[in-house]
Design an enzyme around this catalytic site. Structure first.
Site: not given
Length: 666
Positions: A335-336
C-alpha cells in the site's frame, strides 16, 4: 409488454405444454385403458400384436400424446444441437437429442418425453436462477435516473435524463435521483451514494462538492452543474464494467470449457462402445443422458456472475473472472502511504526558524514562493497556510527544478531557494551546522514530513507537513490478515522516520521508505520472487509502475474517475479502506464455491454412471438427477448474493490486540 406476454415469450411455455401432453397421455392410458379393462405399459409395442382394435387405438392415442410431448420439449434442443454442430461444437444439446430420438425410434416414448421434458424444465429453472444471480447488475440499471429538472431560459423544465446538456444547471430536490455527474454550484443536501460506493450513510453535499448520477437526495436542495451525462456518467461506466466482468472468464472456466470440448465427444464414444458390447441400445442412450456435463459447464460462470455482482452492489468493481480468481490467492498487499493509509490531505503543522535574523512569516513566505510553481502534493498545504497568514506569494517563480527524491530548487526574484531534505543541501553544497538535520529528524519522528528551507546558500528554517492517518487504516491491516494475507507492506517516498511513525500507528508488517517510483516496482517484484501473489494499492500516477507489475492493481476512491474504473483490476468506488479486505474475502469465498460446484457436478456424474452399470438408473431418472445437480450448483452460487453490507463489526484479531497492547504500554 405485460406479464402474460413476458410469460408466453419466456422459457416456461415449452415445459408447461410438454408436461400437459404427458399428463393427457397418462390420462388416456388410465381411463380409456381402464374402460377396455387393459393394463398398459410403456413397452406397448411388445404386446401390440395381441391387442384388440380398441386397445390398439388407445395405445396409439396415448403414445401419440407422449411423442408430441417429446417433440414440443425436444424441438428447440435439436435445433440448438444442429446449430452447434454447424459451428463445430459438440455440446449437451446433442447428447440429449440423440438420446431422445433414439428412444423414440426404439419405441420408448415415455423415456423420450421424460428426458426432453426434464431438460426443458431444467433449462427454464436455470435461466430464472441465472437471472437472479445477475440481480446486482439489474439493481444498478434500475437506479439509473429517468428524468431530470433543468433550468432553461429561467424556467424549470422536466426532461428525460438523456436529454440533459453538458454545462446545464440541474435541480436536485429532496427524494429525487441525481440525473448527471456534476459539481454543486449552490445549495446543501444529503445524498445517498450507496449505488456508487456501497456506503449506506448519506453524504453531506455543499458548494464545489461532486455528485454522481443514480444517487438519491435524502434532503435539501442542490443546483448541480452537469459535467457528465448519459454514457459518460460514473454509473454508466460501472454498469458497462460489470457487464464485461460478468462475461469475462476465469482461468478455471477456460480449463473447464476445454475439458467439456473433449468430454462430450468422449461420452458419445463411451455410450456407443458400451451399447455395442452389451448389445443394449437403451444402455447406450441412458449413458448419453447420464454423461451430460450441464452442472460442470455452469459451475464456474454462475459463481463468477454472482461474486462479481455482489461485489459491485457493495461498491467494489472487479474487472473479470480471472482477476477474481487471482484475488483469492493474494498473500501480500503493498500500500502507498499518502492517500491510502493517510487521508491524502496534508496540512502545515510546524515552521521552525533557524536564522535569527528572520521571522516565522518570512520563512513561510520564502517556502510558499518557491512551491508556487511546484506540482508536488505537499505544495498545496504550504500555499494555503501562507494565504491564511497573509504572506502568499505574488505570481510564480522564474524556474522550478524538481530533484527526484530530494526536493525542489526555485528561482524567486533572482534568488535561489531550496526546499527538501539534507541530501539536497549536500548536492548543492549548502553549509549546514547540523541544526537543520536535527530539527528535521525530530519532526519526522513525530510522523511529520520535514522540509529544510535554504535561501542563497543559507539555511533559514524547517517547515513540516503532516497527513492524518485514516481511522480505519489499523483495522484494514487487521482484517487483511484475517482474510489470509500474510504480509502488508507500506511503500512510500517519504522519509524513514515518517514512515515508521505511520507504520507503528497502523501495525503494518513491513516498511519501505524513501522510494522512487521504480523502487516501488522493485519491492513488488521482490515480493513476487518470494512466492507471494501481490496486490498493489495506489493512486495510479507515481505508483503506475508498481501497479502494472503487481498481480492485482487496486484503485481507491474510483468514483468519478473514468481511468481508474477502466484500468484497475479492482476499483474501490469509495474511500473506505475496509472494502479491500472485503474484496479479498469475497474472492476467496467465490473460488471456494467454484470448487464446491465442480465437486458436486463430478460426483453426480460418477454416481449416476455407477448406477447405470449396476442397474436401476433409467434415462428419466438420470435426467431428473442431472437437472437436480444443475439446480444445486446454481443455488450454491446464489449464496454469494447474500448481502453483508454495513456489517463492520468483526472479532478482534491478534494484530488488533497487539496494537491495543502497544497503545496501553505507550
Amino acid at each position: 409488454m405485460n406479464r402474460l406476454q413476458k410469460w408466453v415469450y419466456g422459457n416456461w411455455p415449452v415445459p408447461v405444454v410438454s408436461g400437459v401432453l404427458i399428463i393427457v397421455s397418462f390420462a388416456v392410458q388410465r381411463f380409456a385403458g381402464g374402460a377396455a379393462n387393459l393394463t398398459l405399459s410403456p413397452q406397448w409395442w411388445l404386446d401390440a400384436g395381441t391387442l384388440s382394435t380398441h386397445a390398439t387405438t388407445v395405445f396409439t392415442l396415448a403414445n401419440a400424446f407422449m411423442v408430441a410431448a417429446a417433440v414440443v420439449a425436444g424441438y428447440g434442443i435439436v435445433i440448438k444441437a444442429v446449430r452447434a454442430i454447424i459451428a463445430r461444437v459438440i455440446g449437451i444439446d446433442l447428447l440429449v437429442s440423440i438420446a431422445a430420438i433414439g428412444a423414440i425410434i426404439i419405441g420408448n416414448f415415455w423415456e423420450a418425453a421424460a428426458v426432453t421434458f426434464l431438460f426443458a424444465i431444467g433449462h427454464a429453472l436455470e435461466a430464472a436462477t441465472l437471472n437472479k444471480t445477475r440481480s446486482a447488475l439489474a439493481e444498478l440499471v434500475a437506479v439509473a435516473p429517468d428524468s431530470a429538472v433543468v433550468m432553461r431560459d429561467g424556467e424549470q423544465l422536466e426532461i428525460p435524463a438523456g436529454q440533459v446538456r453538458m454545462g446545464e444547471i440541474v435541480l436536485v430536490k429532496n427524494g429525487a435521483k441525481v440525473p448527471v455527474d456534476g459539481q454543486v454550484v449552490s445549495g446543501t443536501g444529503a445524498i445517498d451514494e450507496a449505488s456508487i460506493t456501497g456506503e449506506s450513510i448519506p453524504v453531506e453535499k455543499s458548494k464545489n462538492d461532486h455528485v454522481f448520477a443514480g444517487t438519491v437526495s435524502q434532503g435539501g436542495f442542490l443546483q448541480v452543474l452537469a459535467a457528465g451525462i448519459g454514457a459518460d456518467t460514473t454509473l454508466a461506466r460501472i454498469i458497462h464494467r460489470v457487464e464485461e466482468a460478468q462475461d469475462a472468464k476465469a482461468r478455471t472456466q477456460d480449463f473447464m470449457d476445454r475439458f467439456s470440448r473433449w468430454y462430450t465427444p468422449s461420452v458419445i464414444v463411451l455410450a456407443l462402445v458400451a451399447g455395442l458390447i452389451a448389445g443394449d441400445v437403451v444402455l447406450a442412450l441412458t449413458l448419453l443422458v447420464i454423461g451430460c456435463p450441464g452442472a460442470l459447464v455452469i459451475s464456474i460462470p454462475v459463481a463468477i456472475v454472482a461474486g462479481i455482482g455482489r461485489a459491485a452492489r457493495n461498491g467494489i468493481l472487479i474487472k473479470g473472472g480471472e482477476f477474481l480468481e487471482t484475488s483469492a490467492k493474494i498473500s501480500a498487499v503493498a500500500v502507498d502511504k499518502t492517500g491510502t493509509l493517510t487521508e491524502g490531505k496534508p496540512r502545515l503543522t510546524d515552521v521552525v526558524v533557524l536564522d535569527p535574523t528572520r521571522g516565522r512569516a518570512e520563512v513561510l513566505q520564502w517556502a510558499a514562493a518557491a512551491e508556487a510553481g511546484s506540482e508536488h502534493p505537499l505544495a498545496r498545504p504550504i500555499l494555503e497556510t501562507a494565504r491564511e497568514e497573509g504572506v502568499a506569494p505574488e505570481g510564480i517563480p522564474g524556474t522550478v527544478t524538481p530533484v527526484p527524491g530530494k526536493g525542489i530548487v526555485s528561482d524567486v526574484a533572482g534568488q535561489r531557494v531550496l526546499i527538501g531534505n539534507p541530501p539536497l543541501l549536500d548536492q548543492y553544497s549548502i553549509p549546514n551546522d547540523g541544526r537543520a538535520a536535527q530539527a528535521a529528524e525530530a519532526l519526522a519522528s513525530a510522523g511529520k514530513t520535514p522540509m529544510i528551507v535554504a535561501v542563497d546558500d543559507k539555511v533559514i528554517g524547517v517547515i513540516a507537513v503532516a497527513d492524518q492517518i485514516r481511522r480505519d487504516a489499523p483495522e484494514m491491516v487487521a482484517r487483511l490478515h484475517q482474510a489470509g494475507v500474510e504480509k502488508v507492506v507500506m511503500l512510500t517516498g517519504d522519509t524513514r522516520l515518517v514512515a515508521e511513525a505511520v507504520g507503528k500507528a497502523t501495525v503494518i508488517d513491513e516498511i519501505h521508505a524513501s522510494l522512487l517510483p521504480e523502487d516501488k516496482l522493485d519491492v513488488v517484484a521482490q515480493l513476487q520472487r518470494q512466492g507471494h501473489t501481490v496486490a498493489m494499492v495506489g493512486d495510479g500516477v507515481n505508483d503506475a509502475p508498481a501497479l502494472a507489475t503487481a498481480n492485482i492493481g487496486v484503485a481507491m476512491g474510483a468514483a468519478g474517475s473514468a481511468v481508474a474504473v477502466e484500468t484497475a483490476d479492482i476499483a474501490l468506488m469509495g474511500d473506505n479502506l475496509l472494502k479491500l479486505p472485503e474484496a479479498i474475502g469475497l474472492a476467496k469465498q467465490t473460488v471456494s464455491v467454484m470448487r464446491q460446484n465442480i465437486a458436486i457436478a463430478l460426483i453426480t456424474v460418477v454416481l449416476l454412471l455407477a448406477g447405470v452399470f449396476a442397474g436401476g438408473v433409467t434415462m428419466s431418472v438420470g435426467m431428473l438427477v442431472h437437472e437436480a445437480s444443475v439446480l444445486v450448483v446454481i443455488i450454491n452460487a446464489m449464496r454469494l448474493l447474500r448481502n453483508t453490507r454495513g456489517s463492520t463489526a468483526m472479532p478482534k484479531s491478534k494484530w488488533t490486540i497487539r496494537k491495543e497492547e502497544k497503545q496501553v504500554i505507550a
